[in-house]
Design an enzyme around this catalytic site. Structure first.
Site, PDB file in Angstrom:
ATOM      1  N   CYS A 101       0.834  -1.198   0.000  1.00 18.51           N
ATOM      2  CA  CYS A 101       0.000   0.000   0.000  1.00 18.51           C
ATOM      3  C   CYS A 101       0.870   1.250   0.000  1.00 18.51           C
ATOM      4  O   CYS A 101       1.876   1.323   0.701  1.00 18.51           O
ATOM      5  CB  CYS A 101      -0.909  -0.026   1.232  1.00 18.51           C
ATOM      6  N   CYS A 365      -1.294  22.751   3.660  1.00 20.29           N
ATOM      7  CA  CYS A 365      -1.088  21.320   3.884  1.00 20.29           C
ATOM      8  C   CYS A 365       0.098  20.786   3.092  1.00 20.29           C
ATOM      9  O   CYS A 365       0.300  19.565   3.044  1.00 20.29           O
ATOM     10  CB  CYS A 365      -2.353  20.532   3.552  1.00 20.29           C
TER      11      CYS A 365
END
Length: 409
Positions: A101, A365
């Site tokens: 992943c 961010c």
């Protein structure tokens, strides 16, 4: 290596000592020795940059090249650690390693070491991209640290988007790939919430949005109820909300501390979503003031207008903030900005500076986008008067930062 040369190290095994962390969830290494495996580097190849994942600074590793664009660098995964860092731990997720992943970057490091890595990246990006802003700042960029949020490094993610493969099996995408990694669970999601969803089958090659509500139950493509800034927010499916349960209140607190909107004044909340930060500004300006929340997503505007219906000083403007800045009236005393990952950019910064707010609380961010925007604000007459960062995405390379900008004149 001369520009005319084309090389491809894909699948080659390399051995090297890992250098510093870099933005993007990897570390930087250079090939300085003969590399074992499918041939040895030529003298021109030595010194080539390798962006290596699943490694930590100072480690001696063997790594397999996963992607080679043929230029001055390639990408690799560390598959064997010969000399480990004292910060290395066993990843809590068996799907987080090489070839698995791609959602996490730093599961192999202690939580404290993860924050140190992110702090190093933030400082490096600011030093490289915001040097002009550092000269006029009243705070030191070298002293900013990525702060821990409550709740620990696991079980914090309240929203996750699953990819579905061509057989209808849900999972998470591999790193830099459209391939779907079939997983049995995700430790970033509250325990047990995701497993029933992963057992289901969905329309092939689609995506599934999963929300974990306060009761720990996973809901698919559904709305949610959130609590922050002393309010309850009813969110429609697809409406943006921070995925870390502590981040919304944390950002609201920073805005409350830094914005200083005066009673009866004017404040803007750009890229405002449902008006979470706008609600803080509304408390400051009071019923005789004005708060304009600018947001492009229709569902967020509708949800925010419903949540803040008791605040007549708040108005929602549906549109792209960068286009609305020059049209909004009246001029603001204080502005809060929370743009997408790419940041504000030159045109939006210049348009905002032309409206001459006294203070701007800027949420970012991405540390590179933050650095670029701070440099642009410095050129437009603003100095950095506050800077904080938060580990809002443990186990990943992502972070959230907030800067306070004040007019220099």
């Amino acid at each position: 290596m001369s520009p005319a040369q084309t090389i491809d190290w894909t699948d080659r095994m390399l051995e090297f000592t890992v250098g510093p962390v870099a933005h993007g969830g990897h570390c930087v290494a250079r090939v300085v020795d003969d590399a074992p495996g499918s041939g040895e580097p030529t003298p021109d190849d030595r010194g080539r940059v390798v962006f290596v994942r699943h490694a930590l600074p100072g480690e001696r590793v063997r790594a397999v090249v996963t992607d080679d664009p043929g230029g001055s660098f390639c990408r690799a995964d560390a598959v064997a650690v010969l000399e480990p860092s004292p910060d290395r731990v066993e990843p809590p997720c068996s799907w987080a390693g090489p070839g698995g992943c791609g959602g996490c970057d730093f599961q192999h490091a202690t939580p404290a070491a993860q924050r140190e890595l992110k702090t190093a990246v933030l400082r490096e990006q600011l030093a490289r991209l915001a040097a002009a802003a550092a000269e006029s700042a009243t705070v030191s960029f070298d002293e900013v640290v990525v702060e821990e949020l409550p709740g620990g490094p696991l079980g914090w993610r309240t929203r996750v988007r699953l990819a579905v493969d061509d057989a209808g099996v849900p999972g998470l995408r591999a790193h830099r790939s459209h391939d779907v990694c079939e997983i049995g669970d995700c430790p970033l999601v509250p325990g047990g919430a995701l497993e029933p969803v992963l057992e289901r089958r969905f329309r092939p090659e689609s995506e599934v949005d999963v929300t974990v509500d306060g009761d720990g139950a996973a809901r698919i493509d559904a709305g949610a109820t959130a609590h922050a800034a002393g309010r309850t927010w009813e969110l429609s499916a697809g409406t943006f909300w921070q995925v870390h349960p502590a981040l919304a209140d944390t950002l609201a607190g920073v805005v409350r501390d830094w914005s200083g909107a005066r009673t009866g004044g004017v404040a803007w909340d750009l890229y405002g979503g449902v008006g979470l930060l706008g609600s803080v500004l509304a408390d400051q300006v009071g019923p005789d003031g004005t708060v304009l929340v600018v947001e492009s997503a229709p569902s967020a505007v509708a949800d925010g207008a419903a949540a803040l219906a008791d605040l007549p000083q708040v108005s929602f403007v549906r549109g792209r903030a960068e286009r609305e800045i020059s049209r909004l009236r009246p001029d603001p005393d204080v502005v809060v900005t929370d743009p997408p990952r790419t940041g504000l950019g030159r045109a939006a910064v210049q348009a905002l500076a032309a409206r001459r707010p006294q203070r701007i609380v800027h949420v970012a961010c991405d540390p590179a986008a933050l650095g670029r925007d701070l440099a642009l604000f410095a050129g437009a007459g603003y100095r950095v008067a506050g800077l904080r960062a938060f580990d809002a995405f443990p186990m990943t390379h992502h972070m959230e930062a907030v800067a306070l900008l004040e007019r220099a004149d």
